[in-house]
Design an enzyme around this catalytic site. Structure first.
Site, PDB file in Angstrom:
ATOM      1  N   GLY A   1     -14.945  -7.320  10.338  1.00  0.00           N
ATOM      2  CA  GLY A   1     -15.594  -7.345   8.921  1.00  0.00           C
ATOM      3  C   GLY A   1     -16.692  -6.377   8.771  1.00  0.00           C
ATOM      4  N   ALA A   2     -17.327  -6.525   7.722  1.00  0.00           N
ATOM      5  CA  ALA A   2     -18.275  -5.474   6.930  1.00  0.00           C
ATOM      6  C   ALA A   2     -17.499  -4.216   6.559  1.00  0.00           C
ATOM      7  CB  ALA A   2     -19.490  -5.143   8.078  1.00  0.00           C
ATOM      8  N   LEU A   3     -16.501  -4.774   5.902  1.00  0.00           N
ATOM      9  CA  LEU A   3     -15.295  -3.646   5.680  1.00  0.00           C
ATOM     10  C   LEU A   3     -15.574  -2.358   4.856  1.00  0.00           C
ATOM     11  CD1 LEU A   3     -12.272  -6.179   5.315  1.00  0.00           C
ATOM     12  CD2 LEU A   3     -13.054  -5.153   7.351  1.00  0.00           C
TER      13      LEU A   3
ATOM     14  N   GLY B   1     -12.936   3.293   6.110  1.00  0.00           N
ATOM     15  CA  GLY B   1     -12.462   3.166   7.465  1.00  0.00           C
ATOM     16  C   GLY B   1     -11.073   2.201   7.782  1.00  0.00           C
ATOM     17  N   HIS B   2     -11.655   0.934   7.627  1.00  0.00           N
ATOM     18  CA  HIS B   2     -10.727  -0.141   7.876  1.00  0.00           C
ATOM     19  C   HIS B   2      -9.621  -0.012   6.789  1.00  0.00           C
ATOM     20  CE1 HIS B   2     -14.848  -2.082   9.166  1.00  0.00           C
ATOM     21  NE2 HIS B   2     -13.964  -2.117  10.222  1.00  0.00           N
TER      22      HIS B   2
ATOM     23  N   GLN C   1     -17.630  -9.363  23.084  1.00  0.00           N
ATOM     24  CA  GLN C   1     -17.535  -7.704  23.394  1.00  0.00           C
ATOM     25  C   GLN C   1     -19.028  -7.255  23.174  1.00  0.00           C
ATOM     26  OE1 GLN C   1     -14.628  -7.321  20.221  1.00  0.00           O
ATOM     27  NE2 GLN C   1     -15.801  -5.301  19.766  1.00  0.00           N
TER      28      GLN C   1
ATOM     29  N   GLY D   1      -8.540   2.358  15.121  1.00  0.00           N
ATOM     30  CA  GLY D   1      -8.987   3.459  14.492  1.00  0.00           C
ATOM     31  C   GLY D   1      -9.556   4.523  15.782  1.00  0.00           C
TER      32      GLY D   1
ATOM     33  N   GLN E   1     -11.444   2.686  23.143  1.00  0.00           N
ATOM     34  CA  GLN E   1     -10.902   1.361  22.681  1.00  0.00           C
ATOM     35  C   GLN E   1      -9.324   1.445  22.583  1.00  0.00           C
ATOM     36  OE1 GLN E   1     -12.787  -1.850  20.060  1.00  0.00           O
ATOM     37  NE2 GLN E   1     -11.272  -0.850  18.718  1.00  0.00           N
TER      38      GLN E   1
ATOM     39  N   SER F   1     -19.412   0.078  10.212  1.00  0.00           N
ATOM     40  CA  SER F   1     -20.094  -1.281   9.752  1.00  0.00           C
ATOM     41  C   SER F   1     -21.437  -0.991   9.906  1.00  0.00           C
ATOM     42  CB  SER F   1     -19.573  -2.286  10.223  1.00  0.00           C
ATOM     43  OG  SER F   1     -18.197  -2.486  10.250  1.00  0.00           O
TER      44      SER F   1
HETATM   45  P1  AMP Z   1     -14.184  -2.851  13.683  1.00  0.00           P
HETATM   46  O1  AMP Z   1     -14.545  -3.749  12.602  1.00  0.00           O
HETATM   47  O2  AMP Z   1     -15.493  -1.947  13.942  1.00  0.00           O
HETATM   48  O3  AMP Z   1     -14.281  -3.421  14.948  1.00  0.00           O
HETATM   49  O4  AMP Z   1     -12.977  -1.890  13.411  1.00  0.00           O
HETATM   50  C1  AMP Z   1     -12.093  -2.378  13.471  1.00  0.00           C
HETATM   51  C2  AMP Z   1     -10.939  -1.154  13.556  1.00  0.00           C
HETATM   52  O5  AMP Z   1     -11.328  -0.228  12.418  1.00  0.00           O
HETATM   53  C3  AMP Z   1     -10.912  -0.508  14.667  1.00  0.00           C
HETATM   54  O6  AMP Z   1      -9.674  -0.187  15.232  1.00  0.00           O
HETATM   55  C4  AMP Z   1     -12.020   0.596  14.369  1.00  0.00           C
HETATM   56  O7  AMP Z   1     -11.435   1.693  15.082  1.00  0.00           O
HETATM   57  C5  AMP Z   1     -11.261   0.958  12.741  1.00  0.00           C
HETATM   58  N1  AMP Z   1     -12.437   1.757  12.406  1.00  0.00           N
HETATM   59  C6  AMP Z   1     -13.683   1.576  12.185  1.00  0.00           C
HETATM   60  N2  AMP Z   1     -14.256   2.607  11.594  1.00  0.00           N
HETATM   61  C7  AMP Z   1     -13.348   3.498  11.226  1.00  0.00           C
HETATM   62  C8  AMP Z   1     -13.370   4.829  10.787  1.00  0.00           C
HETATM   63  N3  AMP Z   1     -14.463   5.331  10.070  1.00  0.00           N
HETATM   64  N4  AMP Z   1     -12.060   5.629  10.643  1.00  0.00           N
HETATM   65  C9  AMP Z   1     -10.954   4.857  10.917  1.00  0.00           C
HETATM   66  N5  AMP Z   1     -10.914   3.864  11.817  1.00  0.00           N
HETATM   67  C10 AMP Z   1     -12.041   3.165  11.708  1.00  0.00           C
END
Ligand code: AMP
Length: 287
Positions: free
Chosen positions: A29-31, A34-35, A59, A148, A154, A187
């Site tokens: 969340g906190a999309l 990038g998401h 985690q 991402g 990861q 986020s």
């Molecule tokens: P998170 O919500 O931080 O767990 O991220 C969810 C997914 O979004 C993960 O696969 C992250 O690698 C991807 N992600 C987060 N930030 C970015 C970004 N700036 N560019 C591309 N993918 C992203």
């Protein structure tokens, strides 16, 4: 789009839709954009996608980080509403759905990948990631899942987990999306104090300069350059910088150790005020 919070409602939707390949985008969340880049790619390749929003406690190796992690459910749904299609699903489970008492916790072993960089500095983090993603895969059964490269290590962990569990899911790695000033979107960026946020582009700027500098300087010299340049800003300190093999994730200590035909990523974790940020960049091949 449909929004569901239980596995039984999710299954009802999936049975009704019956479209393949089924895409999945796991998030906390906190999309941000990038998401959304993952969502866009998934939508191009899959007639139905499931976006999950779940802040996974297992985690987080730091309780304060978990407590302060941004949660913006209304804005998230609004943003997803602009991108998702009629059949797409947002899955927002609670802890009881993800970790019911009868669920057998899995413990993974990732060898070298989890003993370096994020694995070294955040003990238990990757086992928590693998635990939640394996559970989400078990629930959603995606054909393709999107991650991402912002979280470079990861991606390798998820691939290894899927292989260990003999899952058929294809893992798609998507490029890092950045703010116009170069800061990798995250986020956690919204937790940066304004004065720190203003200086945060120093991280990517320095990584980009370092990727150029490696052509003339030794790796230890490049590391010194990175630490000095970033730590010139008083709220910033470098937790680690490593030049890691794309496949094995093993960091090299000198340019001599870089193998022909392999790609190397400069991976960094920085404390920016109270917030920990990570980023990475592809380094050029060294002859
Ligand atoms: P998170 O919500 O931080 O767990 O991220 C969810 C997914 O979004 C993960 O696969 C992250 O690698 C991807 N992600 C987060 N930030 C970015 C970004 N700036 N560019 C591309 N993918 C992203």
């Amino acid at each position: 789009m449909k929004v569901v919070s239980t596995i039984s409602d999710l299954n009802k939707e999936l049975k009704r839709i019956f479209l393949y390949p089924r895409g999945m985008v796991p998030t906390m969340g906190a999309l941000h954009k990038g998401h959304m880049s993952l969502v866009e790619k998934a939508s191009l390749q899959c007639p139905v996608i499931i976006v999950s929003i779940y802040v996974n406690p297992t985690q987080f190796n730091d309780r304060e980080d978990l407590k302060n992690y941004p949660r913006t459910p209304d804005e998230d749904l609004e943003l997803l509403g602009l991108h998702l299609r009629h059949n797409d699903i947002v899955f927002i489970p609670g802890d009881d759905e993800i970790y019911p008492p009868a669920w057998q916790k899995r413990v993974f072993s990732f060898g070298d990948i989890e003993t370096v960089m994020e694995g070294l500095h955040r003990p238990g983090h990757f086992n928590g990631v693998a635990q939640v993603v394996s559970r989400l895969f078990e629930i959603v059964e995606p054909d393709i899942a999107y991650f991402g490269l912002k979280d470079f290590q990861q991606v390798a962990i998820i691939r290894s987990m899927a292989e260990q569990m003999k899952l058929k899911v294809r893992i798609e790695a998507c490029p890092i999306i950045r703010e116009p000033d170069g800061l990798a979107m995250s986020s956690r960026n919204r937790l940066l104090e304004p004065a720190v946020r203003e200086k945060a582009p120093v991280i990517y700027r320095t990584l980009s300069e370092a990727a150029d500098l490696i052509k003339q300087k030794s790796l230890p010299e490049v590391k010194d350059f990175i630490i000095t340049s970033i730590e010139k800003e008083k709220e910033f300190s470098v937790e680690y910088f490593e030049l890691a093999d794309e496949k094995t994730l093993i960091p090299v200590n000198s340019k001599k150790e870089m193998k022909k035909g392999h790609s190397y990523f400069g991976c960094i974790a920085v404390r920016a005020g109270k917030i920990r940020l990570i980023d990475n960049i592809l380094f050029p091949a060294v002859k």
